[in-house]
Motif scaffolding. Structure first.
Motif, PDB file in Angstrom:
ATOM      1  N   ILE A  54      -9.016  -1.744  -5.870  1.00 56.19           N
ATOM      2  CA  ILE A  54      -9.155  -1.095  -4.561  1.00 56.19           C
ATOM      3  C   ILE A  54      -7.995  -0.131  -4.318  1.00 56.19           C
ATOM      4  CG2 ILE A  54      -9.101  -1.490  -2.053  1.00 56.19           C
ATOM      5  CD1 ILE A  54     -10.525  -4.218  -2.676  1.00 56.19           C
ATOM      6  N   GLN A  55      -6.783  -0.610  -4.559  1.00 52.55           N
ATOM      7  CA  GLN A  55      -5.584   0.174  -4.248  1.00 52.55           C
ATOM      8  C   GLN A  55      -5.431   1.416  -5.127  1.00 52.55           C
ATOM      9  OE1 GLN A  55      -4.869  -1.201  -1.137  1.00 52.55           O
ATOM     10  NE2 GLN A  55      -2.752  -0.912  -1.683  1.00 52.55           N
ATOM     11  N   THR A  56      -5.949   1.375  -6.339  1.00 57.75           N
ATOM     12  CA  THR A  56      -5.759   2.497  -7.269  1.00 57.75           C
ATOM     13  C   THR A  56      -6.986   3.408  -7.368  1.00 57.75           C
ATOM     14  OG1 THR A  56      -6.428   1.139  -9.170  1.00 57.75           O
ATOM     15  CG2 THR A  56      -4.067   1.232  -8.653  1.00 57.75           C
ATOM     16  N   ASP A  57      -8.051   3.068  -6.695  1.00 53.76           N
ATOM     17  CA  ASP A  57      -9.257   3.906  -6.726  1.00 53.76           C
ATOM     18  C   ASP A  57      -8.911   5.270  -6.125  1.00 53.76           C
ATOM     19  OD1 ASP A  57     -11.716   5.219  -5.963  1.00 53.76           O
ATOM     20  OD2 ASP A  57     -12.724   3.285  -6.108  1.00 53.76           O
ATOM     21  N   PRO A  58      -9.107   6.357  -6.856  1.00 58.35           N
ATOM     22  CA  PRO A  58      -8.766   7.682  -6.325  1.00 58.35           C
ATOM     23  C   PRO A  58      -9.463   7.991  -4.994  1.00 58.35           C
ATOM     24  CG  PRO A  58      -9.327   7.832  -8.649  1.00 58.35           C
ATOM     25  CD  PRO A  58      -9.628   6.428  -8.218  1.00 58.35           C
ATOM     26  N   ARG A  59     -10.657   7.450  -4.790  1.00 57.72           N
ATOM     27  CA  ARG A  59     -11.377   7.717  -3.540  1.00 57.72           C
ATOM     28  C   ARG A  59     -10.665   7.074  -2.350  1.00 57.72           C
ATOM     29  NH1 ARG A  59     -16.901   5.273  -5.391  1.00 57.72           N
ATOM     30  NH2 ARG A  59     -15.366   3.826  -6.208  1.00 57.72           N
ATOM     31  N   THR A  60     -10.011   5.938  -2.564  1.00 52.29           N
ATOM     32  CA  THR A  60      -9.318   5.278  -1.453  1.00 52.29           C
ATOM     33  C   THR A  60      -7.949   5.898  -1.201  1.00 52.29           C
ATOM     34  OG1 THR A  60      -8.210   3.542  -2.748  1.00 52.29           O
ATOM     35  CG2 THR A  60     -10.470   3.092  -2.001  1.00 52.29           C
ATOM     36  N   ASN A  61      -7.563   6.834  -2.036  1.00 56.94           N
ATOM     37  CA  ASN A  61      -6.258   7.486  -1.911  1.00 56.94           C
ATOM     38  C   ASN A  61      -6.369   8.980  -1.646  1.00 56.94           C
ATOM     39  OD1 ASN A  61      -3.944   5.537  -2.557  1.00 56.94           O
ATOM     40  ND2 ASN A  61      -5.506   5.009  -4.059  1.00 56.94           N
ATOM     41  N   ALA A  62      -7.493   9.396  -1.127  1.00 57.02           N
ATOM     42  CA  ALA A  62      -7.719  10.825  -0.893  1.00 57.02           C
ATOM     43  C   ALA A  62      -6.667  11.445   0.024  1.00 57.02           C
ATOM     44  CB  ALA A  62      -9.113  11.044  -0.312  1.00 57.02           C
ATOM     45  N   HIS A  63      -6.060  10.657   0.906  1.00 56.45           N
ATOM     46  CA  HIS A  63      -5.074  11.178   1.861  1.00 56.45           C
ATOM     47  C   HIS A  63      -3.660  10.738   1.503  1.00 56.45           C
ATOM     48  CE1 HIS A  63      -8.441  12.454   4.276  1.00 56.45           C
ATOM     49  NE2 HIS A  63      -8.952  11.257   4.111  1.00 56.45           N
ATOM     50  N   ASN A  64      -3.475  10.245   0.299  1.00 53.00           N
ATOM     51  CA  ASN A  64      -2.181   9.742  -0.146  1.00 53.00           C
ATOM     52  C   ASN A  64      -1.576  10.756  -1.122  1.00 53.00           C
ATOM     53  OD1 ASN A  64      -0.014   8.303  -1.127  1.00 53.00           O
ATOM     54  ND2 ASN A  64      -1.159   6.415  -1.445  1.00 53.00           N
TER      55      ASN A  64
END
Length: 169
Positions: free
Chosen positions: A29-39
């Protein structure tokens, strides 16, 4: 300070203690690029594993920290979230955090989990303010903070991004 955390059930979710068995799912979850779009500096697996170890430590020391969010219908972990005691601007706050698998987005799970954790904090740790920190470009998370009734407390650069820090009135 150590508190006793008992599982919390909402209409659709189970919020339970973090366990070593959750590591692989949390890293995904934490490393999924989609969950980090604003990171601006997305975590890799090594960084996430170090964070996971710190969260397990916080569970041992404080009796609470971020937790797996389990969808009751599927019994699957669909996110990570909850509260962590952190130091911010010279005071201790409960940082409210949520990150969900993209398949769980748009279903109100972040709001549902957050409301349950805020209620828990109000009962168990009322001396600490609950704070949400969101990158100003992350409109879905900004919407969650608004739905929860939080208001802008401060804006800073945090982890390389302009971040709005919210608190309740």
């Amino acid at each position: 300070m150590t508190v006793e955390f008992a599982d919390i059930r909402t209409e659709r979710l189970l919020l339970r203690r973090l366990a070593e068995a959750d590591r692989e799912t949390v890293v995904r979850i934490q490393t999924d690029p989609r969950t980090n779009a604003h990171n601006p500096d997305p975590p890799d697996a090594e960084h996430t594993n170090r964070k996971f170890d710190l969260w397990l430590r916080d569970w041992r020391i404080d009796g609470f920290c971020y937790l797996p969010v389990v969808e009751l219908a599927s019994r699957q972990v669909i996110g990570i979230g909850g509260l962590q005691l952190r130091r911010f601007g010279g005071e201790d706050v409960l940082n409210l955090y949520y990150r969900f698998l993209p398949e769980a987005w748009g279903k109100g799970y972040a709001t549902e989990m957050s409301l349950a954790m805020i209620d828990w904090a109000d009962r168990v740790l009322p001396r600490y303010p609950v704070q949400i920190s969101v990158s100003v470009g992350n409109q879905p998370s900004l919407n969650v903070a608004k739905r929860l009734g939080f208001r802008t407390h401060l804006e800073t650069i945090h982890d390389g991004a302009l971040t709005r820090h919210f608190r309740r009135d």
